[in-house]
Write an enzyme that holds these catalytic residues in place. Structure first.
Site, short mmCIF file in Angstrom:
data_model
loop_
_atom_site.label_atom_id
_atom_site.label_comp_id
_atom_site.label_asym_id
_atom_site.label_seq_id
_atom_site.Cartn_x
_atom_site.Cartn_y
_atom_site.Cartn_z
N CYS A 231 0.85 -1.19 0.00
CA CYS A 231 0.00 0.00 0.00
C CYS A 231 0.88 1.24 0.00
O CYS A 231 1.44 1.61 1.03
CB CYS A 231 -0.95 0.02 1.19
SG CYS A 231 -2.16 1.37 1.07
N LEU A 232 0.98 1.86 -1.15
CA LEU A 232 1.84 3.03 -1.30
C LEU A 232 1.39 4.17 -0.42
O LEU A 232 2.18 4.79 0.30
CB LEU A 232 1.86 3.44 -2.78
CG LEU A 232 2.64 4.70 -3.15
CD1 LEU A 232 3.39 4.49 -4.45
CD2 LEU A 232 1.71 5.91 -3.28
N VAL A 233 0.09 4.48 -0.42
CA VAL A 233 -0.38 5.65 0.30
C VAL A 233 -0.36 5.44 1.82
O VAL A 233 -0.22 6.41 2.57
CB VAL A 233 -1.78 6.08 -0.19
CG1 VAL A 233 -2.86 5.12 0.29
CG2 VAL A 233 -2.10 7.51 0.23
N TYR B 236 -6.95 8.27 -5.24
CA TYR B 236 -7.19 8.80 -3.90
C TYR B 236 -8.00 10.09 -3.92
O TYR B 236 -8.12 10.76 -4.95
CB TYR B 236 -5.85 9.08 -3.20
CG TYR B 236 -4.85 7.96 -3.29
CD1 TYR B 236 -5.20 6.65 -2.96
CD2 TYR B 236 -3.53 8.20 -3.71
CE1 TYR B 236 -4.26 5.62 -3.05
CE2 TYR B 236 -2.61 7.18 -3.79
CZ TYR B 236 -2.97 5.90 -3.47
OH TYR B 236 -2.06 4.89 -3.56
N ASN C 24 -12.19 1.23 -1.01
CA ASN C 24 -11.04 0.45 -1.46
C ASN C 24 -11.43 -0.60 -2.50
O ASN C 24 -10.68 -0.85 -3.45
CB ASN C 24 -10.37 -0.23 -0.26
CG ASN C 24 -8.95 -0.63 -0.55
OD1 ASN C 24 -8.21 0.10 -1.18
ND2 ASN C 24 -8.56 -1.80 -0.07
N CYS D 42 -0.75 3.57 -7.19
CA CYS D 42 -1.52 2.79 -6.22
C CYS D 42 -1.52 1.35 -6.68
O CYS D 42 -1.94 1.07 -7.81
CB CYS D 42 -2.95 3.31 -6.13
SG CYS D 42 -4.07 2.29 -5.13
N VAL D 43 -1.07 0.42 -5.83
CA VAL D 43 -1.05 -0.98 -6.26
C VAL D 43 -2.44 -1.60 -6.27
O VAL D 43 -2.63 -2.68 -6.81
CB VAL D 43 -0.11 -1.84 -5.38
CG1 VAL D 43 1.33 -1.49 -5.63
CG2 VAL D 43 -0.45 -1.70 -3.91
N GLN D 44 -3.42 -0.90 -5.69
CA GLN D 44 -4.78 -1.42 -5.67
C GLN D 44 -5.52 -1.11 -6.97
O GLN D 44 -6.37 -1.87 -7.39
CB GLN D 44 -5.54 -0.81 -4.47
CG GLN D 44 -7.02 -1.18 -4.37
CD GLN D 44 -7.25 -2.56 -3.79
OE1 GLN D 44 -6.36 -3.40 -3.75
NE2 GLN D 44 -8.45 -2.82 -3.32
#
Length: 233
Positions: free
Chosen positions: A63-65, A120, A150, A181-183
């Site tokens: 999770c980058l953020v 985001y 999410n 964002c990896v999501q």
């Protein structure tokens, strides 16, 4: 992470001999808010310990953020703390954070100025911009899709990015990050956008994969845009 990173590793398996297994321990988060991100990050040490039980060869914090919301340069702190958990569990393991991997990947590309797309809310996107700029890379423009849920982030059609990126002025931009964002999925769009815009295009998931391969000590293309770090091995 659990879709795109394995997809890139599987692509590698079609041309090179190594084979990989994937293991995960999940931190809980439903809404992408600073409060939930902080609570999620607090679970990371437990996850590292659990994965260490499996004697994995590399761990990726996806999770980058969550990392960036904890303050400038926090990826360095997190990587040390997570590694110490694996040391304490008698199986020292290399750690990759998607936040650190994105920064490292951009530096491999020699990026001085970039533009980014994030799912985001605007305040979190501004935090990501500040984090990246603190690492010495200027962010010319950022698009915040402002998706708080999410699961909705994960449900985005990556091909929508083919139109979204056109909102950006890429003049004097060295690298385009189509998903910080990896999501948020982007893998299908990375090469298509790069072919259209003519500059290196990458994502948090692609940079994370590149960094994991380096930690594994296996062959990874050095060019982020155009080969592995643009989403294709």
């Amino acid at each position: 992470m659990e879709t795109e990173i394995p997809a890139i590793f599987r692509s590698r398996e079609t041309i090179l001999p190594e084979r990989f297994t994937f293991h995960s321990s999940r931190m809980r988060m439903k809404k992408v808010t600073k409060e939930e991100l902080e609570a999620m990050d607090a679970m990371s040490l437990k996850c590292a310990q659990e994965l260490s039980d499996a004697h994995v060869d590399v761990m990726g914090y996806a999770c980058l953020v969550a990392i960036m919301s904890m303050g400038r340069g926090y990826h360095c702190v997190s990587e040390v703390n997570l590694h110490q958990e694996t040391v304490a569990n008698d199986f020292p393991t290399p750690i990759v954070t998607s936040a650190g991997a994105l920064i490292n990947g951009l530096k491999v590309l020699g990026a001085k100025q970039i533009s980014i797309i994030t799912p985001y809310m605007r305040p979190l996107t501004d935090m990501v911009v500040d984090y990246i700029e603190h690492q010495g890379i200027k962010v010319k423009e950022s698009i915040a899709l402002e998706i708080p849920d999410n699961l909705e982030v994960a449900a985005q059609n990556p091909l929508n990015l083919l139109e979204i990126y056109k909102q950006l002025d890429l003049t004097d931009v060295d690298v385009l990050v189509v998903s910080a964002c990896v999501q948020m999925p982007s893998l299908e769009a990375v090469d298509l956008i790069q072919a259209e815009c003519g500059i290196p295009v990458t994502s948090a998931a692609v940079c994370t994969t590149f960094e994991m391969m380096k930690k594994l000590g296996i062959e990874a293309k050095s060019a982020i845009g155009g080969e592995l770090l643009s989403g294709k091995y």
